[in-house]
Design an enzyme around this catalytic site. Structure first.
Site, PDB file in Angstrom:
ATOM      1  N   PRO A   1       0.809  -1.213   0.000  1.00 55.43           N
ATOM      2  CA  PRO A   1       0.000   0.000   0.000  1.00 55.43           C
ATOM      3  C   PRO A   1       0.848   1.271   0.000  1.00 55.43           C
ATOM      4  O   PRO A   1       1.647   1.489   0.900  1.00 55.43           O
ATOM      5  CB  PRO A   1      -0.817  -0.092   1.293  1.00 55.43           C
ATOM      6  CG  PRO A   1      -0.478  -1.387   1.926  1.00 55.43           C
ATOM      7  CD  PRO A   1       0.713  -1.955   1.259  1.00 55.43           C
ATOM      8  N   GLU A   2       0.687   2.087  -1.035  1.00 57.68           N
ATOM      9  CA  GLU A   2       1.329   3.407  -1.076  1.00 57.68           C
ATOM     10  C   GLU A   2       0.212   4.451  -1.070  1.00 57.68           C
ATOM     11  O   GLU A   2      -0.944   4.123  -0.837  1.00 57.68           O
ATOM     12  CB  GLU A   2       2.219   3.533  -2.328  1.00 57.68           C
ATOM     13  CG  GLU A   2       3.348   2.504  -2.344  1.00 57.68           C
ATOM     14  CD  GLU A   2       4.270   2.632  -3.548  1.00 57.68           C
ATOM     15  OE1 GLU A   2       4.494   3.771  -3.999  1.00 57.68           O
ATOM     16  OE2 GLU A   2       4.758   1.604  -4.034  1.00 57.68           O
TER      17      GLU A   2
ATOM     18  N   LYS B   1       1.316   7.786   3.761  1.00 58.61           N
ATOM     19  CA  LYS B   1       0.691   6.465   3.795  1.00 58.61           C
ATOM     20  C   LYS B   1       0.018   6.186   5.135  1.00 58.61           C
ATOM     21  O   LYS B   1      -0.396   5.062   5.400  1.00 58.61           O
ATOM     22  CB  LYS B   1       1.755   5.379   3.541  1.00 58.61           C
ATOM     23  CG  LYS B   1       2.570   5.601   2.277  1.00 58.61           C
ATOM     24  CD  LYS B   1       3.735   4.647   2.204  1.00 58.61           C
ATOM     25  CE  LYS B   1       4.743   5.098   1.149  1.00 58.61           C
ATOM     26  NZ  LYS B   1       5.988   4.302   1.186  1.00 58.61           N
TER      27      LYS B   1
ATOM     28  N   ARG C   1      16.294  -0.994  -2.534  1.00 66.41           N
ATOM     29  CA  ARG C   1      15.084  -1.625  -3.066  1.00 66.41           C
ATOM     30  C   ARG C   1      15.302  -2.140  -4.477  1.00 66.41           C
ATOM     31  O   ARG C   1      16.102  -1.592  -5.227  1.00 66.41           O
ATOM     32  CB  ARG C   1      13.910  -0.629  -3.140  1.00 66.41           C
ATOM     33  CG  ARG C   1      13.638   0.162  -1.916  1.00 66.41           C
ATOM     34  CD  ARG C   1      13.236  -0.706  -0.755  1.00 66.41           C
ATOM     35  NE  ARG C   1      12.256  -0.054   0.090  1.00 66.41           N
ATOM     36  CZ  ARG C   1      12.486   1.055   0.766  1.00 66.41           C
ATOM     37  NH1 ARG C   1      13.634   1.658   0.677  1.00 66.41           N
ATOM     38  NH2 ARG C   1      11.564   1.570   1.533  1.00 66.41           N
TER      39      ARG C   1
END
Length: 305
Positions: free
Chosen positions: A20-21, A76, A295
């Site tokens: 979820p962003e 977020k 990442r």
DNA sequence: CGGAGTGTTAGTCG
DNA sequence: CCGACTAACACTCC
């Protein structure tokens, strides 16, 4: 069926593992604002105390017989304004989901693994369950237990919100302000985009999508971007986030009765999970993947400069 | 079977 | 201050 790597299926619906962003959290915020406002909270069941910051007892005591007046969001982080003047934070981190259920109607958002079906709630990943006086329920599911819920007062809420950086689509997100946060930094532009203290709401997927849209390599030192590139990056960030919200985010699911998932931004992703495939824009490059800012990072080595 | 990978945030370390 | 690294955890992939 897309040629993109699939991670699984729910019924006839393919899904991808994504977190979820901002667009996902905003989608949940909008959905909950239509469903849970002003409903009296009859009870709160905490199945996993680690999910609660600041003590489960205080959490339950504060929420019982209270109600939610407004659902806010910064980056977020969801901030529920309560009738008693306190706030409830909800952060889903990597695998959190908020699932609202009323009879056979289910509204769900967050991480898109099928940790639940329409009828088997709660699941073994349900950490907290709110019961409303009309019989409806809200579930906080979180497989990896990184997410948290917390009761804070107004002062703490303001302080937390002010620690967040500029957010796409808001009035503070100007070219000048973006230029300021990028200036003189040696870190990769992607590291700045995902740093919540500098720019809020962007995570791994959208950072890559924004860099692709802007034709900028994500590992470029942030401070070395030209004036023109900063303008394009600014425009790209707004464009990608706006479009993702429009399509309900990448992880969003809206179940009415048993099936019927709605719009999904997955179909519009240009680089995420497309490594080793041909670039959709220049048709020449093969999408690469490397580690940037810790990442997995996808980009086109040909048309991103 | 087991080690690597997944990616958010707080915390540590240089 | 800045940036790189890691723990927290659970599951999938190879």
């Amino acid at each position: 069926m897309s040629d993109r790597e699939k991670n699984g299926k729910i019924g006839n619906i393919d899904y991808f593992i994504v977190m979820p962003e901002l667009p996902e959290v905003e989608t949940i915020r909008r959905g909950l604002e239509k469903t849970i406002l002003n409903k009296k909270i009859a009870g709160v069941e905490v199945k996993n105390k680690k999910a609660i910051r600041g003590g489960a007892d205080n959490f339950v005591r504060t929420l019982k017989n209270n109600s939610i007046k407004k659902v806010g969001r910064v980056g977020k982080l969801l901030m529920f304004e309560l009738a008693d003047g306190n706030y409830m934070f909800a952060h889903m981190k990597m695998t959190g989901q908020l699932i609202y259920r009323f009879d056979h109607k289910v509204f769900a958002g967050g991480h898109n693994l099928p940790h639940f079906t329409e009828t088997d709630l709660p699941t073994k990943y349900s950490r907290v369950i709110w019961s409303f006086n009309d019989g409806s329920k809200l579930y906080f599911n979180d497989m990896r237990k990184f997410g948290y819920l917390q009761i804070v007062d107004r002062e703490k809420k303001e302080k937390t919100a002010s620690a967040y950086g500029i957010e796409p689509l808001t009035k503070n997100f100007t070219v000048d302000n973006l230029k300021k946060v990028l200036a003189e930094r040696k870190a990769p532009v992607k590291a700045v985009l995902i740093n919540q203290q500098l720019v809020s709401g962007i995570g791994n997927i959208y950072a890559d999508e924004i860099c692709f849209e802007a034709k900028i390599k994500p590992d470029r030192p942030a401070g070395k971007l030209t004036e023109e590139e900063i303008k394009i990056l600014h425009k790209s960030a707004n464009k990608i986030i706006e479009k993702a919200i429009k399509y309900g985010g990448t992880t969003f699911k809206d179940y009415v009765n048993a099936h019927g998932a709605k719009g999904n931004f997955v179909e519009y992703l240009k680089v995420y999970k497309r490594e080793k495939q041909k670039c959709l824009r220049c048709k020449k490059g093969i999408i690469s993947v490397k580690r940037v800012a810790g990442r997995g990072t996808r980009f086109c080595p040909v048309c991103q400069k």
